[in-house]
Design a protein around this motif. Structure first.
Motif, PDB file in Angstrom:
ATOM      1  N   ALA A   1      85.336  77.572 -17.962  1.00  0.00           N
ATOM      2  CA  ALA A   1      84.400  78.314 -18.822  1.00  0.00           C
ATOM      3  C   ALA A   1      85.113  79.422 -19.591  1.00  0.00           C
ATOM      4  CB  ALA A   1      83.272  78.899 -17.973  1.00  0.00           C
ATOM      5  N   GLU A   2      86.053  80.105 -18.929  1.00  0.00           N
ATOM      6  CA  GLU A   2      86.827  81.154 -19.598  1.00  0.00           C
ATOM      7  C   GLU A   2      87.801  80.568 -20.610  1.00  0.00           C
ATOM      8  OE1 GLU A   2      87.451  84.723 -16.396  1.00  0.00           O
ATOM      9  OE2 GLU A   2      88.491  82.842 -15.963  1.00  0.00           O
ATOM     10  N   SER A   3      88.095  79.282 -20.445  1.00  0.00           N
ATOM     11  CA  SER A   3      89.112  78.636 -21.279  1.00  0.00           C
ATOM     12  C   SER A   3      88.538  77.944 -22.502  1.00  0.00           C
ATOM     13  CB  SER A   3      89.888  77.620 -20.438  1.00  0.00           C
ATOM     14  OG  SER A   3      90.466  78.234 -19.300  1.00  0.00           O
ATOM     15  N   GLY A   4      87.256  78.164 -22.770  1.00  0.00           N
ATOM     16  CA  GLY A   4      86.701  77.629 -24.002  1.00  0.00           C
ATOM     17  C   GLY A   4      85.524  76.693 -23.867  1.00  0.00           C
ATOM     18  N   VAL A   5      85.087  76.388 -22.631  1.00  0.00           N
ATOM     19  CA  VAL A   5      83.929  75.505 -22.451  1.00  0.00           C
ATOM     20  C   VAL A   5      82.835  76.325 -21.775  1.00  0.00           C
ATOM     21  CG1 VAL A   5      83.085  73.306 -21.603  1.00  0.00           C
ATOM     22  CG2 VAL A   5      85.510  73.560 -22.165  1.00  0.00           C
ATOM     23  N   LYS A   6      82.027  76.981 -22.562  1.00  0.00           N
ATOM     24  CA  LYS A   6      81.022  77.910 -22.065  1.00  0.00           C
ATOM     25  C   LYS A   6      80.072  77.224 -21.066  1.00  0.00           C
ATOM     26  CE  LYS A   6      77.563  81.239 -23.641  1.00  0.00           C
ATOM     27  NZ  LYS A   6      76.847  81.800 -24.823  1.00  0.00           N
ATOM     28  N   GLY A   7      79.871  77.887 -19.928  1.00  0.00           N
ATOM     29  CA  GLY A   7      78.927  77.403 -18.929  1.00  0.00           C
ATOM     30  C   GLY A   7      79.444  76.264 -18.064  1.00  0.00           C
ATOM     31  N   PHE A   8      80.700  75.888 -18.216  1.00  0.00           N
ATOM     32  CA  PHE A   8      81.224  74.753 -17.445  1.00  0.00           C
ATOM     33  C   PHE A   8      81.365  75.119 -15.969  1.00  0.00           C
ATOM     34  CE2 PHE A   8      84.190  71.808 -15.623  1.00  0.00           C
ATOM     35  CZ  PHE A   8      84.057  70.636 -16.341  1.00  0.00           C
ATOM     36  N   GLU A   9      80.866  74.256 -15.113  1.00  0.00           N
ATOM     37  CA  GLU A   9      81.037  74.403 -13.662  1.00  0.00           C
ATOM     38  C   GLU A   9      80.892  73.021 -13.030  1.00  0.00           C
ATOM     39  OE1 GLU A   9      79.088  76.602  -9.740  1.00  0.00           O
ATOM     40  OE2 GLU A   9      78.185  76.875 -11.711  1.00  0.00           O
ATOM     41  N   PHE A  10      81.823  72.672 -12.167  1.00  0.00           N
ATOM     42  CA  PHE A  10      81.763  71.358 -11.514  1.00  0.00           C
ATOM     43  C   PHE A  10      82.481  71.450 -10.173  1.00  0.00           C
ATOM     44  CE2 PHE A  10      82.632  66.980 -10.547  1.00  0.00           C
ATOM     45  CZ  PHE A  10      81.607  66.260 -11.140  1.00  0.00           C
ATOM     46  N   SER A  11      81.840  70.956  -9.131  1.00  0.00           N
ATOM     47  CA  SER A  11      82.446  70.941  -7.802  1.00  0.00           C
ATOM     48  C   SER A  11      82.415  69.536  -7.233  1.00  0.00           C
ATOM     49  CB  SER A  11      81.699  71.884  -6.851  1.00  0.00           C
ATOM     50  OG  SER A  11      81.849  73.220  -7.246  1.00  0.00           O
ATOM     51  N   SER A  12      83.392  69.254  -6.419  1.00  0.00           N
ATOM     52  CA  SER A  12      83.398  68.005  -5.665  1.00  0.00           C
ATOM     53  C   SER A  12      82.883  68.316  -4.268  1.00  0.00           C
ATOM     54  CB  SER A  12      84.826  67.447  -5.567  1.00  0.00           C
ATOM     55  OG  SER A  12      84.854  66.245  -4.834  1.00  0.00           O
ATOM     56  N   TRP A  13      82.105  67.400  -3.698  1.00  0.00           N
ATOM     57  CA  TRP A  13      81.642  67.609  -2.333  1.00  0.00           C
ATOM     58  C   TRP A  13      81.971  66.374  -1.501  1.00  0.00           C
ATOM     59  CZ3 TRP A  13      77.905  64.009  -1.140  1.00  0.00           C
ATOM     60  CH2 TRP A  13      77.128  63.505  -2.199  1.00  0.00           C
ATOM     61  N   TYR A  14      81.995  66.555  -0.198  1.00  0.00           N
ATOM     62  CA  TYR A  14      82.419  65.504   0.709  1.00  0.00           C
ATOM     63  C   TYR A  14      81.324  65.233   1.734  1.00  0.00           C
ATOM     64  CZ  TYR A  14      86.988  66.617  -1.245  1.00  0.00           C
ATOM     65  OH  TYR A  14      88.025  66.828  -2.124  1.00  0.00           O
ATOM     66  N   GLY A  15      81.192  63.986   2.130  1.00  0.00           N
ATOM     67  CA  GLY A  15      80.141  63.640   3.069  1.00  0.00           C
ATOM     68  C   GLY A  15      80.500  62.478   3.960  1.00  0.00           C
ATOM     69  N   VAL A  16      79.618  62.218   4.912  1.00  0.00           N
ATOM     70  CA  VAL A  16      79.769  61.100   5.842  1.00  0.00           C
ATOM     71  C   VAL A  16      78.518  60.232   5.746  1.00  0.00           C
ATOM     72  CG1 VAL A  16      80.013  60.414   8.268  1.00  0.00           C
ATOM     73  CG2 VAL A  16      81.229  62.442   7.403  1.00  0.00           C
ATOM     74  N   TRP A  17      78.740  58.928   5.653  1.00  0.00           N
ATOM     75  CA  TRP A  17      77.650  57.963   5.578  1.00  0.00           C
ATOM     76  C   TRP A  17      77.859  56.862   6.611  1.00  0.00           C
ATOM     77  CZ3 TRP A  17      79.775  60.311   1.390  1.00  0.00           C
ATOM     78  CH2 TRP A  17      78.913  60.853   0.416  1.00  0.00           C
ATOM     79  N   GLY A  18      76.766  56.251   7.025  1.00  0.00           N
ATOM     80  CA  GLY A  18      76.813  55.037   7.819  1.00  0.00           C
ATOM     81  C   GLY A  18      76.175  53.924   7.020  1.00  0.00           C
ATOM     82  N   PRO A  19      76.216  52.696   7.524  1.00  0.00           N
ATOM     83  CA  PRO A  19      75.517  51.610   6.826  1.00  0.00           C
ATOM     84  C   PRO A  19      74.012  51.849   6.825  1.00  0.00           C
ATOM     85  CG  PRO A  19      77.029  50.784   8.524  1.00  0.00           C
ATOM     86  CD  PRO A  19      76.897  52.257   8.739  1.00  0.00           C
ATOM     87  N   ALA A  20      73.312  51.207   5.925  1.00  0.00           N
ATOM     88  CA  ALA A  20      71.847  51.284   5.911  1.00  0.00           C
ATOM     89  C   ALA A  20      71.306  50.819   7.253  1.00  0.00           C
ATOM     90  CB  ALA A  20      71.280  50.414   4.792  1.00  0.00           C
ATOM     91  N   GLY A  21      70.276  51.492   7.740  1.00  0.00           N
ATOM     92  CA  GLY A  21      69.679  51.108   9.020  1.00  0.00           C
ATOM     93  C   GLY A  21      70.259  51.817  10.218  1.00  0.00           C
ATOM     94  N   LEU A  22      71.160  52.781  10.005  1.00  0.00           N
ATOM     95  CA  LEU A  22      71.695  53.548  11.127  1.00  0.00           C
ATOM     96  C   LEU A  22      70.551  54.307  11.793  1.00  0.00           C
ATOM     97  CD1 LEU A  22      74.352  54.520  12.569  1.00  0.00           C
ATOM     98  CD2 LEU A  22      74.293  56.480  11.012  1.00  0.00           C
ATOM     99  N   PRO A  23      70.364  54.163  13.118  1.00  0.00           N
ATOM    100  CA  PRO A  23      69.248  54.842  13.792  1.00  0.00           C
ATOM    101  C   PRO A  23      69.271  56.356  13.568  1.00  0.00           C
ATOM    102  CG  PRO A  23      70.218  53.205  15.243  1.00  0.00           C
ATOM    103  CD  PRO A  23      71.125  53.298  14.044  1.00  0.00           C
ATOM    104  N   ALA A  24      68.086  56.930  13.388  1.00  0.00           N
ATOM    105  CA  ALA A  24      67.974  58.360  13.090  1.00  0.00           C
ATOM    106  C   ALA A  24      68.574  59.223  14.193  1.00  0.00           C
ATOM    107  CB  ALA A  24      66.508  58.735  12.867  1.00  0.00           C
ATOM    108  N   ASN A  25      68.431  58.808  15.462  1.00  0.00           N
ATOM    109  CA  ASN A  25      68.959  59.637  16.545  1.00  0.00           C
ATOM    110  C   ASN A  25      70.485  59.713  16.489  1.00  0.00           C
ATOM    111  OD1 ASN A  25      68.884  56.806  17.391  1.00  0.00           O
ATOM    112  ND2 ASN A  25      69.560  57.515  19.396  1.00  0.00           N
TER     113      ASN A  25
END
Length: 329
Positions: free
Chosen positions: A245-269
């Motif tokens: 944003a300071e370098s010429g792209v007003k309002g620019f902000e972007f973050s990467s985030w990380y997560g953990v997934w299981g296959p569909a149907g993974l029991p809630a417990n």
């Protein structure tokens, strides 16, 4: 006689207990989770930001769960090969995916995606968020985004971007900078952050956008030069590096985030148990100490939190992909 009466009373109780055990066994009484090793698929090469975070968190998680956690690096197709493997796995908690936010982006921009990020996986936990660095070789004449813009516009096709894979946060940031600064730089895809950054260091590619966990160690050791950061404000570890944003792209902000997934149907417990343990692992002193060096902000999370975050990102990136015409065929 008293002894005989006692025996007669005890025998039916023992018989009932044995019968209960036999019935439970016959009906498959659930075993405690986890009771055997867990495999965590990392869909990129060793040494990149996703792999770095995965190894740090799973080492702590292994201590907490008392079972081995095996990391399998499955690079290819910008991370989709590893994700597809998890989508096809048995939903029992013993095969998990540890991925960046590009897990949500990829099917939105890649016409060859064989899975739906929202339907084919069970959200488990968000690990945390981190900004990206814009880096060049230490010998590069590019010392700012302004330098990059000037050279790219004066000499068409003279500069190139390296990305860790199409559809990743690295790729999206580079596409946005191409659009916002009118750079027109060609984007070269690699099979992960390690080969991406290696080629930037060697000067084979002009620059790269890369998440802090993978890029910062090279900057700190003097092997790469950081010219901008994608966070809303400057970061403490690199106070002299301006924001995009300071370098010429007003309002620019972007973050990467990380997560953990299981296959569909993974029991809630199981999903809830894993989320609780991941929260403990990401806030363990030995983990947070390393996170601090990466400017990595751990999340207090749950499966519901990750589900909401990925839906929000899905909606946002869908719009970006349409505006920037990002389509990988």
């Amino acid at each position: 006689m008293n002894q005989l009466n006692r025996s007669r009373r005890v025998l039916p109780i023992v018989a009932m207990a044995m019968t209960s055990l036999m019935v439970a066994h016959a009906h498959g009484a659930p075993e405690a989770f986890p009771s055997r090793p867990i495999t965590v698929i990392v869909p990129y090469t060793p040494g990149g930001s996703v792999d770095t975070v995965a190894r740090l968190v799973t080492a702590q998680l292994q201590k907490q769960l008392g079972q081995p956690i095996v990391i399998e690096n499955k690079p290819g197709a910008s991370g989709m090969i590893g994700s597809e493997q998890v989508a096809r796995a048995k939903p029992d908690g013993y095969t998990l995916l540890l991925h960046a936010s590009s897990q949500v982006y990829l099917p939105l921009v890649n016409a060859n995606a064989k899975y739906d990020a929202l339907k084919d996986f069970t959200p488990v936990a968000r690990i945390g968020t981190v900004p990206l660095l814009i880096v060049t070789a230490t010998t590069s004449p590019l010392n700012s985004l302004k330098d990059m813009q000037t050279q790219a516009q004066a000499n068409k096709n003279s500069l190139t971007w390296a990305t860790s894979g199409y559809g990743t946060s690295s790729h999206l940031v580079e596409e946005m900078l191409n659009r916002d600064l009118k750079l027109g730089m060609q984007i070269v895809a690699y099979r992960g952050a390690a080969p991406q950054l290696t080629d930037v260091m060697a000067g084979h590619v002009s620059a790269a956008a890369s998440p802090m966990p993978g890029a910062y160690p090279y900057v700190a050791s003097g092997k790469l030069k950081a010219i901008a950061v994608t966070s809303a404000s400057r970061i403490a570890k690199l106070p002299d590096v301006p924001t995009v944003a300071e370098s010429g792209v007003k309002g620019f902000e972007f973050s990467s985030w990380y997560g953990v997934w299981g296959p569909a149907g993974l029991p809630a417990n199981i999903a809830n148990q894993l989320a609780s343990e991941i929260n403990k692992a990401t806030h363990a002193p030995e983990v947070t100490k390393v996170f601090e060096t990466m400017m990595f902000q751990p999340a207090d999370t749950s499966p519901q939190d990750l589900a909401k975050v990925q839906q929000d990102e899905h909606d946002k990136i869908s719009q970006l992909a349409k505006e920037a015409n990002i389509v990988i065929k």
